[in-house]
Design an enzyme around this catalytic site. Sequence first.
Site, PDB file in Angstrom:
ATOM      1  N   ASP A   1       0.835  -1.207   0.000  1.00  0.00           N
ATOM      2  CA  ASP A   1       0.000   0.000   0.000  1.00  0.00           C
ATOM      3  C   ASP A   1       0.867   1.253   0.000  1.00  0.00           C
ATOM      4  OD1 ASP A   1      -2.997   1.088   1.023  1.00  0.00           O
ATOM      5  OD2 ASP A   1      -1.292   2.326   1.647  1.00  0.00           O
TER       6      ASP A   1
ATOM      7  N   TYR B   1       3.280   9.901  -0.760  1.00  0.00           N
ATOM      8  CA  TYR B   1       4.415   9.308  -0.021  1.00  0.00           C
ATOM      9  C   TYR B   1       5.728   9.480  -0.783  1.00  0.00           C
ATOM     10  CZ  TYR B   1       0.722   6.533   2.382  1.00  0.00           C
ATOM     11  OH  TYR B   1      -0.394   6.098   3.053  1.00  0.00           O
TER      12      TYR B   1
END
Length: 273
Positions: A48, A53
Site C-alpha cells: 500500500d 508518499y
Amino acid sequence: MHSLDATVTLNNGVKMPLFGLGVYLANQGKETEQAVQWALETGYRHIDTAQIYRNERSVGKGIQASGVPRRDIFITTKVWRDVRPQEVISSLETSLDLLQINRLDLLLFHWPKRETRKEVWKEMTKAYDMGLTRAIGVSNFTRPHLEELLQQTDVIPAVNQMEHNVFMNNKDLVEYCKENNIQYEAYSPLAKAQRLDHPRLNELASKYNKSVAQLMIRWVLEHDIVVIPKSTNKQRIQQNADVFDFTLEDADRLEMNSWNENLVTGWNPYTYP
Ligand code: A2P
C-alpha cells in the site's frame, strides 16, 4: 483467516489480501525498496503506497527485485487530495509508470476535499471503466463524507481506508461500511508505535507469547478488517506477518474492543468538512 494469503472479496468481486505492507513515511530509495522486497520474500502479497508518499518508484523497484510475479501482488496507491479532477487520470498514469505496472489493483481517493470530491470520484470511475485499476475506493472518509458520496454516484467505493487500532476503533463507521458493502481497511494499526508500552497490552502479549505489535495486528484481523502495518525493518516486517498461528480469546478481544480513546496519530479526518 489462517494464513498470510487470506483474502476478502470486494463489492465488485475482486479479491484483496487481508494483510499487507504500508509504506507511509518510508523514504524514497533503498529504504522503501528493501522493505518491499523483504515483505514479498516473507510472503506479503499486498503493498500500500500513495502519490503523496513520494516512494512509488521505490515500491516498483522493490517489486521487480523480489522476483514475485506481478499477478500475485495486490498494489494500492492513492490520488492526492490536491490533484484536480482533470488530472486524476494522468496522475494515475504517472503512478503506474513509477510502479512499473500497467494496471493498479486499488486506487483510493486519499482525503476528502469538499471543492473537488464529487468530480474526482467521477474521474476515478472513468479510470476504472478504462481498466487502469481493478477497483476504486476512498480513504479517510467519515460517515458524512460517505453518505454524501453515495448520493452522488452509482459506484459504491470498494474500500474505505482509515486510521484504525485498539485506541481508535471507529466503531460506528465500521458498522456503516459493513452495511453498505464497503470493505473497511486499517492503516496505522500499531498507532504508529505510540502505545507499545501500554501495561495491559504487554500483559496480554506475554500471555500469548507474542509481541504487542502482533497482538494489535491480530485484533484488527479478527474483525475481518484489512490491515497494513508499516515497517522498514526486516525483523519487524517478518514479525508483523507472524500473526496467523494464534487466536485471541473472546474475553481478551472484547476487552481490547473497549480501549477506544479516539486517538489520532495522523491528520484527523473527522475535522474535514
Ligand atoms: P519501523 O518502520 O522502524 O519498524 P503504524 O503501522 O501503526 O503506522 O506504525 C508504524 C510504526 O511502528 C513505525 O514507526 C514502525 O517503525 C513501527 N513498527 C512497525 N512494526 C513494529 C513492531 N513489530 N514493533 C515495534 N514497532 C513497530
